[in-house]
Design a protein around this motif. Sequence first.
Motif, PDB file in Angstrom:
ATOM      1  N   LYS A 227     -11.726 -10.809  31.161  1.00  0.00           N
ATOM      2  CA  LYS A 227     -12.759 -11.852  30.732  1.00  0.00           C
ATOM      3  C   LYS A 227     -13.725 -11.457  30.249  1.00  0.00           C
ATOM      4  N   ARG A 228     -14.314 -10.195  30.507  1.00  0.00           N
ATOM      5  CA  ARG A 228     -15.326  -9.546  29.893  1.00  0.00           C
ATOM      6  C   ARG A 228     -15.277  -9.106  28.366  1.00  0.00           C
ATOM      7  N   ILE A 229     -14.021  -8.439  28.027  1.00  0.00           N
ATOM      8  CA  ILE A 229     -13.525  -7.942  26.805  1.00  0.00           C
ATOM      9  C   ILE A 229     -13.059  -8.710  25.876  1.00  0.00           C
ATOM     10  N   ARG A 230     -12.567 -10.161  26.397  1.00  0.00           N
ATOM     11  CA  ARG A 230     -11.482 -10.948  25.556  1.00  0.00           C
ATOM     12  C   ARG A 230     -11.883 -11.112  23.930  1.00  0.00           C
ATOM     13  N   GLN A 231     -13.289 -11.165  23.712  1.00  0.00           N
ATOM     14  CA  GLN A 231     -13.913 -11.191  22.398  1.00  0.00           C
ATOM     15  C   GLN A 231     -13.585  -9.924  21.550  1.00  0.00           C
ATOM     16  N   THR A 232     -13.588  -8.989  22.271  1.00  0.00           N
ATOM     17  CA  THR A 232     -13.566  -7.544  21.681  1.00  0.00           C
ATOM     18  C   THR A 232     -12.279  -6.823  21.325  1.00  0.00           C
ATOM     19  N   ALA A 233     -11.470  -7.161  22.567  1.00  0.00           N
ATOM     20  CA  ALA A 233     -10.344  -6.575  22.433  1.00  0.00           C
ATOM     21  C   ALA A 233      -9.193  -7.320  22.389  1.00  0.00           C
ATOM     22  N   ARG A 234      -7.928  -6.991  21.695  1.00  0.00           N
ATOM     23  CA  ARG A 234      -6.822  -8.020  21.852  1.00  0.00           C
ATOM     24  C   ARG A 234      -5.873  -7.906  22.941  1.00  0.00           C
ATOM     25  N   VAL A 235      -5.821  -6.532  23.634  1.00  0.00           N
ATOM     26  CA  VAL A 235      -5.071  -6.552  24.760  1.00  0.00           C
ATOM     27  C   VAL A 235      -5.783  -5.541  25.714  1.00  0.00           C
ATOM     28  N   VAL A 236      -5.767  -5.804  26.802  1.00  0.00           N
ATOM     29  CA  VAL A 236      -6.528  -5.106  27.879  1.00  0.00           C
ATOM     30  C   VAL A 236      -5.482  -3.973  28.487  1.00  0.00           C
ATOM     31  N   PRO A 237      -5.700  -2.872  28.401  1.00  0.00           N
ATOM     32  CA  PRO A 237      -4.904  -1.814  28.517  1.00  0.00           C
ATOM     33  C   PRO A 237      -4.650  -1.680  30.187  1.00  0.00           C
ATOM     34  N   GLU A 238      -3.530  -1.047  30.385  1.00  0.00           N
ATOM     35  CA  GLU A 238      -3.106  -0.959  31.936  1.00  0.00           C
ATOM     36  C   GLU A 238      -4.119   0.208  32.554  1.00  0.00           C
TER      37      GLU A 238
END
Length: 142
Positions: free
Chosen positions: A81-92
């Motif tokens: 929710k915090r990095i959805r504008q910055t990163a495409r995929v949230v790493p494991e």
Amino acid sequence: MESKRQQKMASLLQQELASVLQRDLPHLFGGGLAPGISLVRVTPDLGQARVYLSLLIGADANERLEIIRENGKAIRQALAKRIRQTARVVPELIFFHDDSAAYAAHMDQVLGTLDIPPAPKDEEKDDEKPARPRLFNPKDDE
């Protein structure tokens, strides 16, 4: 050596994970102090992130690490929710206990127990020591 892309992602994850643990999910720690994020390492494909947590030294450190690992999915969702504008995929996220503080305390204790004799005193006086070699002759300047 990490690429600039990995370094940027690691920095972003470190900042945002600290915020998530302190602000968004403080209930995981029962009102206690949230762990600090000491280091984040990201794989070259940005698919996994190794998160090193600075937990308090003591018996409950392993318990707190288990709580974090059990709630890894919730932490990852809050991070998304915090990095959805910055990163495409949230790493494991893979969490580890960073024991560098305990190691530093141990090394400090070991160094404190060493018996180091004082350095021998120089018997020469400062006047007797040879002068530094001159790069030029002062008589040539006249």
